[in-house]
Design a protein around this motif. Structure first.
Motif, PDB file in Angstrom:
ATOM      1  N   ALA A  72       1.154  -1.509   0.426  1.00 42.95           N
ATOM      2  CA  ALA A  72      -0.271   0.078  -0.034  1.00 42.95           C
ATOM      3  C   ALA A  72       1.027   1.629   0.117  1.00 42.95           C
ATOM      4  N   GLU A  73       1.706   1.472   0.658  1.00 45.31           N
ATOM      5  CA  GLU A  73       2.614   2.370  -0.002  1.00 45.31           C
ATOM      6  C   GLU A  73       3.807   2.459  -0.785  1.00 45.31           C
ATOM      7  N   VAL A  74       3.728   1.630  -1.713  1.00 44.13           N
ATOM      8  CA  VAL A  74       3.921   2.185  -2.770  1.00 44.13           C
ATOM      9  C   VAL A  74       3.105   2.224  -3.664  1.00 44.13           C
ATOM     10  N   ILE A  75       2.142   2.168  -3.441  1.00 43.92           N
ATOM     11  CA  ILE A  75       1.036   2.400  -4.258  1.00 43.92           C
ATOM     12  C   ILE A  75       0.435   4.062  -4.515  1.00 43.92           C
ATOM     13  N   ALA A  76       0.567   4.378  -3.319  1.00 45.08           N
ATOM     14  CA  ALA A  76       0.688   5.263  -2.692  1.00 45.08           C
ATOM     15  C   ALA A  76       1.567   6.623  -3.083  1.00 45.08           C
ATOM     16  N   ASP A  77       3.109   5.554  -3.306  1.00 44.31           N
ATOM     17  CA  ASP A  77       4.104   6.611  -3.236  1.00 44.31           C
ATOM     18  C   ASP A  77       4.002   7.637  -4.774  1.00 44.31           C
ATOM     19  N   VAL A  78       3.820   8.827  -5.105  1.00 42.12           N
ATOM     20  CA  VAL A  78       3.834   9.152  -6.288  1.00 42.12           C
ATOM     21  C   VAL A  78       4.550  10.035  -6.631  1.00 42.12           C
ATOM     22  N   GLU A  79       5.881   9.945  -5.943  1.00 41.44           N
ATOM     23  CA  GLU A  79       7.143  10.689  -6.013  1.00 41.44           C
ATOM     24  C   GLU A  79       8.247   9.923  -6.162  1.00 41.44           C
ATOM     25  N   ASN A  80       7.892   9.338  -6.593  1.00 40.82           N
ATOM     26  CA  ASN A  80       9.912   7.539  -6.997  1.00 40.82           C
ATOM     27  C   ASN A  80       8.626   6.648  -7.982  1.00 40.82           C
ATOM     28  N   VAL A  81       9.365   6.698  -8.489  1.00 44.28           N
ATOM     29  CA  VAL A  81       8.688   5.592  -9.351  1.00 44.28           C
ATOM     30  C   VAL A  81       8.978   3.437  -9.387  1.00 44.28           C
ATOM     31  N   TYR A  82       8.690   2.887  -9.322  1.00 47.55           N
ATOM     32  CA  TYR A  82       9.087   1.740  -8.471  1.00 47.55           C
ATOM     33  C   TYR A  82       8.860   0.964 -10.907  1.00 47.55           C
ATOM     34  N   ILE A  83      10.083  -0.088 -10.153  1.00 50.13           N
ATOM     35  CA  ILE A  83      10.095  -0.832 -11.331  1.00 50.13           C
ATOM     36  C   ILE A  83      10.560  -2.432 -10.896  1.00 50.13           C
ATOM     37  N   ASP A  84       9.984  -2.818 -11.381  1.00 51.38           N
ATOM     38  CA  ASP A  84       9.705  -4.757 -11.363  1.00 51.38           C
ATOM     39  C   ASP A  84      10.947  -4.984 -11.901  1.00 51.38           C
ATOM     40  N   VAL A  85      12.331  -5.005 -11.745  1.00 51.86           N
ATOM     41  CA  VAL A  85      12.997  -5.642 -12.873  1.00 51.86           C
ATOM     42  C   VAL A  85      12.651  -7.591 -13.094  1.00 51.86           C
ATOM     43  N   VAL A  86      12.496  -8.079 -14.202  1.00 47.74           N
ATOM     44  CA  VAL A  86      12.589  -9.625 -14.265  1.00 47.74           C
ATOM     45  C   VAL A  86      13.365  -9.647 -15.056  1.00 47.74           C
ATOM     46  N   PRO A  87      15.126 -10.540 -15.066  1.00 44.20           N
ATOM     47  CA  PRO A  87      16.073 -11.082 -15.124  1.00 44.20           C
ATOM     48  C   PRO A  87      16.048 -11.726 -16.728  1.00 44.20           C
ATOM     49  N   ALA A  88      16.568 -11.190 -17.300  1.00 43.55           N
ATOM     50  CA  ALA A  88      16.733 -12.593 -18.472  1.00 43.55           C
ATOM     51  C   ALA A  88      17.054 -13.914 -18.155  1.00 43.55           C
ATOM     52  N   GLY A  89      15.411 -15.095 -18.200  1.00 41.59           N
ATOM     53  CA  GLY A  89      15.568 -16.598 -18.033  1.00 41.59           C
ATOM     54  C   GLY A  89      14.667 -16.400 -16.884  1.00 41.59           C
ATOM     55  N   THR A  90      14.155 -15.271 -16.371  1.00 42.01           N
ATOM     56  CA  THR A  90      13.297 -15.420 -15.219  1.00 42.01           C
ATOM     57  C   THR A  90      12.207 -16.066 -15.241  1.00 42.01           C
ATOM     58  N   VAL A  91      11.530 -15.586 -16.560  1.00 47.43           N
ATOM     59  CA  VAL A  91      10.206 -15.972 -17.303  1.00 47.43           C
ATOM     60  C   VAL A  91      11.013 -16.955 -18.821  1.00 47.43           C
ATOM     61  N   GLU A  92      10.234 -18.413 -18.681  1.00 45.26           N
ATOM     62  CA  GLU A  92      10.414 -19.091 -19.895  1.00 45.26           C
ATOM     63  C   GLU A  92      10.014 -18.532 -20.866  1.00 45.26           C
ATOM     64  N   GLY A  93      10.732 -18.939 -21.913  1.00 43.81           N
ATOM     65  CA  GLY A  93      10.558 -17.969 -23.097  1.00 43.81           C
ATOM     66  C   GLY A  93      11.429 -16.414 -23.358  1.00 43.81           C
ATOM     67  N   ILE A  94      11.495 -15.935 -22.218  1.00 43.39           N
ATOM     68  CA  ILE A  94      12.026 -14.640 -22.367  1.00 43.39           C
ATOM     69  C   ILE A  94      13.203 -14.425 -22.193  1.00 43.39           C
ATOM     70  N   GLU A  95      14.133 -13.815 -23.244  1.00 40.17           N
ATOM     71  CA  GLU A  95      15.326 -14.243 -23.072  1.00 40.17           C
ATOM     72  C   GLU A  95      15.973 -12.412 -22.952  1.00 40.17           C
ATOM     73  N   ALA A  96      15.504 -11.770 -22.253  1.00 42.61           N
ATOM     74  CA  ALA A  96      16.167 -10.225 -22.036  1.00 42.61           C
ATOM     75  C   ALA A  96      15.567  -9.742 -20.898  1.00 42.61           C
ATOM     76  N   VAL A  97      16.004  -8.760 -20.904  1.00 46.25           N
ATOM     77  CA  VAL A  97      15.883  -7.875 -18.981  1.00 46.25           C
ATOM     78  C   VAL A  97      14.768  -7.440 -19.020  1.00 46.25           C
ATOM     79  N   CYS A  98      13.370  -7.497 -18.456  1.00 51.66           N
ATOM     80  CA  CYS A  98      12.686  -6.586 -18.334  1.00 51.66           C
ATOM     81  C   CYS A  98      11.462  -6.167 -17.839  1.00 51.66           C
ATOM     82  N   TYR A  99      11.360  -4.792 -17.606  1.00 51.16           N
ATOM     83  CA  TYR A  99      10.670  -3.911 -16.906  1.00 51.16           C
ATOM     84  C   TYR A  99       9.763  -3.433 -16.553  1.00 51.16           C
TER      85      TYR A  99
END
Length: 121
Positions: A72-99
């Protein structure tokens, strides 16, 4: 139209320093703090708002975070940008880093898309 122009530029320049030992990541020249690690290898970073990151988080939502659930704290924070970094190979079939950028005013209910995913080519 402006968002379509910004997204490809962001893709190529996102992650400049992913292996830093000081628990930070450089994204578009901004030092972002790692604040959580998901059970599937993804991690959440908190970045200062800059126009390029703001443009991405305001684009059309097309994803959810992988395994880090925004608090809830992250959702309410508009002063920052939150990014879930998904490293290459984390998800089957994705070979690049995703944000997965937490969108503005997200509805995090487990079903609604609330993030904007951008993957490196």
């Amino acid at each position: 139209m402006k968002k379509l122009f910004v997204l490809p530029m962001v893709c190529g320049a996102l992650l400049a320093g992913c292996g830093n030992k000081d628990n930070s990541v450089d994204i578009l020249g901004q030092k972002c703090e790692k604040i959580a690690t998901g059970e599937r290898g993804d991690f959440l970073v908190k970045c200062p708002v800059i126009p390029e990151l703001d443009a991405v988080r305001n684009a059309e939502k097309n994803a959810m975070f992988l395994s880090v659930v925004p608090t809830a704290e992250v959702i309410a924070d508009v002063e920052n940008v939150y990014i879930d970094v998904v490293p290459a190979g984390t998800v089957e079939g994705i070979e690049a880093v995703c944000y997965r950028f937490l969108g503005v005013n997200p509805n995090v209910d487990g079903e609604t898309l609330y993030a904007v995913e951008v993957c490196e080519q």
